[in-house]
Scaffold this motif. Structure first.
Motif, PDB file in Angstrom:
ATOM      1  N   ILE A 255       2.404 -11.950 116.299  1.00  0.00           N
ATOM      2  CA  ILE A 255       3.144 -10.738 115.932  1.00  0.00           C
ATOM      3  C   ILE A 255       4.627 -11.052 115.769  1.00  0.00           C
ATOM      4  O   ILE A 255       5.275 -10.584 114.836  1.00  0.00           O
ATOM      5  CB  ILE A 255       2.946  -9.644 117.000  1.00  0.00           C
ATOM      6  N   GLY A 256       5.151 -11.872 116.672  1.00  0.00           N
ATOM      7  CA  GLY A 256       6.561 -12.237 116.595  1.00  0.00           C
ATOM      8  C   GLY A 256       6.906 -12.936 115.294  1.00  0.00           C
ATOM      9  O   GLY A 256       7.980 -12.706 114.713  1.00  0.00           O
ATOM     10  N   GLN A 257       6.018 -13.787 114.808  1.00  0.00           N
ATOM     11  CA  GLN A 257       6.272 -14.470 113.544  1.00  0.00           C
ATOM     12  C   GLN A 257       6.134 -13.520 112.359  1.00  0.00           C
ATOM     13  O   GLN A 257       6.874 -13.604 111.385  1.00  0.00           O
ATOM     14  CB  GLN A 257       5.339 -15.670 113.406  1.00  0.00           C
ATOM     15  N   LEU A 258       5.194 -12.597 112.452  1.00  0.00           N
ATOM     16  CA  LEU A 258       5.020 -11.636 111.361  1.00  0.00           C
ATOM     17  C   LEU A 258       6.238 -10.725 111.207  1.00  0.00           C
ATOM     18  O   LEU A 258       6.561 -10.291 110.100  1.00  0.00           O
ATOM     19  CB  LEU A 258       3.771 -10.789 111.604  1.00  0.00           C
ATOM     20  N   MET A 259       6.908 -10.440 112.309  1.00  0.00           N
ATOM     21  CA  MET A 259       8.061  -9.541 112.269  1.00  0.00           C
ATOM     22  C   MET A 259       9.170 -10.049 111.349  1.00  0.00           C
ATOM     23  O   MET A 259       9.953  -9.248 110.825  1.00  0.00           O
ATOM     24  CB  MET A 259       8.630  -9.357 113.681  1.00  0.00           C
ATOM     25  N   VAL A 260       9.272 -11.349 111.176  1.00  0.00           N
ATOM     26  CA  VAL A 260      10.380 -11.908 110.394  1.00  0.00           C
ATOM     27  C   VAL A 260       9.926 -12.505 109.060  1.00  0.00           C
ATOM     28  O   VAL A 260      10.709 -13.154 108.374  1.00  0.00           O
ATOM     29  CB  VAL A 260      11.144 -12.978 111.211  1.00  0.00           C
ATOM     30  N   THR A 261       8.674 -12.264 108.680  1.00  0.00           N
ATOM     31  CA  THR A 261       8.158 -12.845 107.439  1.00  0.00           C
ATOM     32  C   THR A 261       8.917 -12.345 106.221  1.00  0.00           C
ATOM     33  O   THR A 261       9.247 -13.118 105.312  1.00  0.00           O
ATOM     34  CB  THR A 261       6.657 -12.552 107.290  1.00  0.00           C
ATOM     35  N   ASP A 262       9.196 -11.049 106.190  1.00  0.00           N
ATOM     36  CA  ASP A 262       9.904 -10.489 105.028  1.00  0.00           C
ATOM     37  C   ASP A 262      11.287 -11.123 104.893  1.00  0.00           C
ATOM     38  O   ASP A 262      11.727 -11.442 103.782  1.00  0.00           O
ATOM     39  CB  ASP A 262      10.021  -8.971 105.182  1.00  0.00           C
ATOM     40  N   TYR A 263      11.957 -11.309 106.015  1.00  0.00           N
ATOM     41  CA  TYR A 263      13.264 -11.980 105.973  1.00  0.00           C
ATOM     42  C   TYR A 263      13.136 -13.385 105.389  1.00  0.00           C
ATOM     43  O   TYR A 263      13.933 -13.797 104.535  1.00  0.00           O
ATOM     44  CB  TYR A 263      13.872 -12.060 107.374  1.00  0.00           C
ATOM     45  N   LEU A 264      12.146 -14.143 105.845  1.00  0.00           N
ATOM     46  CA  LEU A 264      11.967 -15.523 105.397  1.00  0.00           C
ATOM     47  C   LEU A 264      11.723 -15.602 103.891  1.00  0.00           C
ATOM     48  O   LEU A 264      12.251 -16.475 103.204  1.00  0.00           O
ATOM     49  CB  LEU A 264      10.818 -16.181 106.156  1.00  0.00           C
ATOM     50  N   ILE A 265      10.927 -14.667 103.377  1.00  0.00           N
ATOM     51  CA  ILE A 265      10.651 -14.663 101.935  1.00  0.00           C
ATOM     52  C   ILE A 265      11.938 -14.404 101.156  1.00  0.00           C
ATOM     53  O   ILE A 265      12.263 -15.116 100.195  1.00  0.00           O
ATOM     54  CB  ILE A 265       9.588 -13.598 101.594  1.00  0.00           C
ATOM     55  N   LYS A 266      12.689 -13.377 101.574  1.00  0.00           N
ATOM     56  CA  LYS A 266      13.905 -13.019 100.844  1.00  0.00           C
ATOM     57  C   LYS A 266      15.006 -14.067 101.011  1.00  0.00           C
ATOM     58  O   LYS A 266      15.914 -14.151 100.186  1.00  0.00           O
ATOM     59  CB  LYS A 266      14.387 -11.645 101.304  1.00  0.00           C
ATOM     60  N   ALA A 267      14.909 -14.853 102.092  1.00  0.00           N
ATOM     61  CA  ALA A 267      15.870 -15.942 102.302  1.00  0.00           C
ATOM     62  C   ALA A 267      15.409 -17.233 101.637  1.00  0.00           C
ATOM     63  O   ALA A 267      16.051 -18.269 101.799  1.00  0.00           O
ATOM     64  CB  ALA A 267      16.077 -16.162 103.796  1.00  0.00           C
ATOM     65  N   HIS A 268      14.296 -17.154 100.907  1.00  0.00           N
ATOM     66  CA  HIS A 268      13.717 -18.302 100.185  1.00  0.00           C
ATOM     67  C   HIS A 268      13.273 -19.425 101.125  1.00  0.00           C
ATOM     68  O   HIS A 268      13.247 -20.589 100.746  1.00  0.00           O
ATOM     69  CB  HIS A 268      14.717 -18.852  99.145  1.00  0.00           C
ATOM     70  N   ARG A 269      12.883 -19.048 102.320  1.00  0.00           N
ATOM     71  CA  ARG A 269      12.339 -20.016 103.275  1.00  0.00           C
ATOM     72  C   ARG A 269      10.815 -19.918 103.194  1.00  0.00           C
ATOM     73  O   ARG A 269      10.134 -19.448 104.094  1.00  0.00           O
ATOM     74  CB  ARG A 269      12.886 -19.717 104.671  1.00  0.00           C
ATOM     75  N   TYR A 270      10.303 -20.356 102.056  1.00  0.00           N
ATOM     76  CA  TYR A 270       8.916 -20.071 101.689  1.00  0.00           C
ATOM     77  C   TYR A 270       7.896 -20.803 102.554  1.00  0.00           C
ATOM     78  O   TYR A 270       6.816 -20.266 102.820  1.00  0.00           O
ATOM     79  CB  TYR A 270       8.687 -20.400 100.220  1.00  0.00           C
TER      80      TYR A 270
END
Length: 296
Positions: A248-263
Motif C-alpha cells: 500500500i505504501g508503494q502504491l500511494m506514490v505511484t502517481d508521483y513516480l509516473i509524473k516524475a518520469h521515474r518509470y
C-alpha cells in the motif's frame, strides 16, 4: 447481554441465532437485531448481507430514541459501505435523513455524526457540490476541535486525523490546492499527539500508515504546484518511513513516480496493483484504485 458475550467470544453464527430469536420474542427491536446481525455478518466477510442489515437498522429513521446507539452505529457502517462502493449519490441521498436525526440529539456520541458529515462532504466534492462540501467540512472541523478538547482516550484524535487527511486527498483530486494545503496542515498538526496515543496503544501501524499517507499527499501537492525539487526531497523522506516499503505504501506514490518520469519504480508498483485486482475480480479503474488505498 448474551449477544455481546457471543460477540466477545467471536461466535458470530451464535450471534445471528440470538438476534433472530430475540427479535421474534420482541426482546430486540428491528434496529437492535439488525445492527448486531450486521456486525456478525461483517465479521464473517459477508459484506452484502451485512450491508442490508445496516440499511434496515440505520437507513429507515428512528422512532425509539432508546435505540439511538444501535441506530447511529448501524448508520455509520451503512454510509461507509456506500462510500466504499463509490456510490457518491447514494451517500448524499441516504446521509441527509440520518444526519437530521443525529444532529438533533445533543447527547449523541459525536463519532458517527462527524464521520458521516466528513464522508458526505467528500462525496459533495466528487459531485462538484462545493458549497455543500465546505459546509460539511466546516462542521467536522468545529466538531472534532470540540471533541478533542474533551477526549482523553485518543479516539477523537484518531478520527480527526483520518478525516482531515481524507479531506485533503479529495481536495487534491479536484485541484483545490489551497484547500489541500490547509487540510494537510491540520492533519500534520495532529501527528505528534497521535503518535503518543499509538505508542500507548502499542499500535505502530496506525501511526506509520497515516503519517505515510499525509506525506504522500504533500509529495503530490508539491508536484502539482510545479515544485519538483521539493517533491523529490519529500519522496526521499517518504522512502525512509517504515510503511513506505509495504504494498500500500508503494502504491500511494505511484502517481508521483509516473509524473516524475521515474518509470521503472512506477512499473514495479503497478505490477503489484495489477496482481491485486486480478485476484479480487475488481476492475482497475481510477476510482477503484483510490478506494483500495483509502480502505486498506
Amino acid at each position: 447481554s448474551i449477544v455481546w458475550s457471543a460477540s466477545i467470544a467471536k461466535d458470530f453464527p451464535r450471534m445471528i441465532e440470538l438476534c433472530d430469536s430475540l427479535e421474534k420474542t420482541g426482546d430486540f427491536s428491528k434496529i437492535r437485531a439488525n445492527f448486531y446481525r450486521g456486525d456478525a455478518l461483517r465479521e464473517q466477510g459477508k459484506d452484502n448481507e451485512a450491508f442490508e442489515c445496516y440499511r434496515i437498522a440505520g437507513g429507515n429513521g428512528l422512532e425509539d430514541y432508546g435505540e439511538l446507539w444501535c441506530y447511529q452505529e448501524a448508520a455509520r457502517h451503512y454510509i461507509k459501505m456506500l462510500f466504499n462502493r463509490i456510490d457518491y449519490e447514494g451517500v448524499v441521498h441516504e446521509s441527509m435523513p440520518i444526519l437530521a436525526v443525529l444532529d438533533s440529539v445533543e447527547t449523541v456520541d459525536p463519532e458517527a455524526r462527524l464521520m458521516i458529515h466528513g464522508m458526505l462532504g467528500e462525496c459533495n466534492l466528487k459531485l462538484k457540490q462545493l458549497d455543500f462540501a465546505n459546509q460539511n467540512f466546516d462542521y467536522v472541523l468545529k466538531g472534532y476541535t470540540e471533541w478533542m478538547a474533551q477526549d482523553s482516550t485518543g479516539r477523537a484524535v484518531f478520527c480527526a486525523i483520518e478525516c482531515y487527511d481524507n479531506i485533503a486527498q479529495k481536495y487534491l483530486d479536484t485541484d483545490e490546492n489551497d484547500q489541500t494545503a490547509l487540510w494537510l496542515q491540520r492533519a500534520d498538526s495532529l501527528l505528534v499527539p497521535f503518535k503518543a496515543y499509538t505508542d500507548a496503544w502499542g499500535n505502530d501501524y496506525l501511526y506509520d500508515s497515516r503519517s505515510a499517507a499525509i506525506l504522500s499527499h504533500k509529495i503530490t501537492l508539491a508536484q502539482k504546484l510545479g515544485k519538483d525539487d521539493e517533491a523529490a526531497k519529500l519522496y526521499e523522506e517518504y522512502k525512509t518511513l517504515p510503511f513506505a516499503s509495504s504494498d500500500i505504501g508503494q502504491l500511494m506514490v505511484t502517481d508521483y513516480l509516473i509524473k516524475a518520469h521515474r518509470y521503472a519504480e512506477a512499473s514495479d508498483n503497478l505490477t503489484r496493483l495489477d496482481y491485486f485486482f486480478q485476484g479480487s475480480g475488481v476492475q482497475m479503474t481510477v476510482d477503484n484504485i483510490d478506494a483500495y488505498v483509502d480502505i486498506a
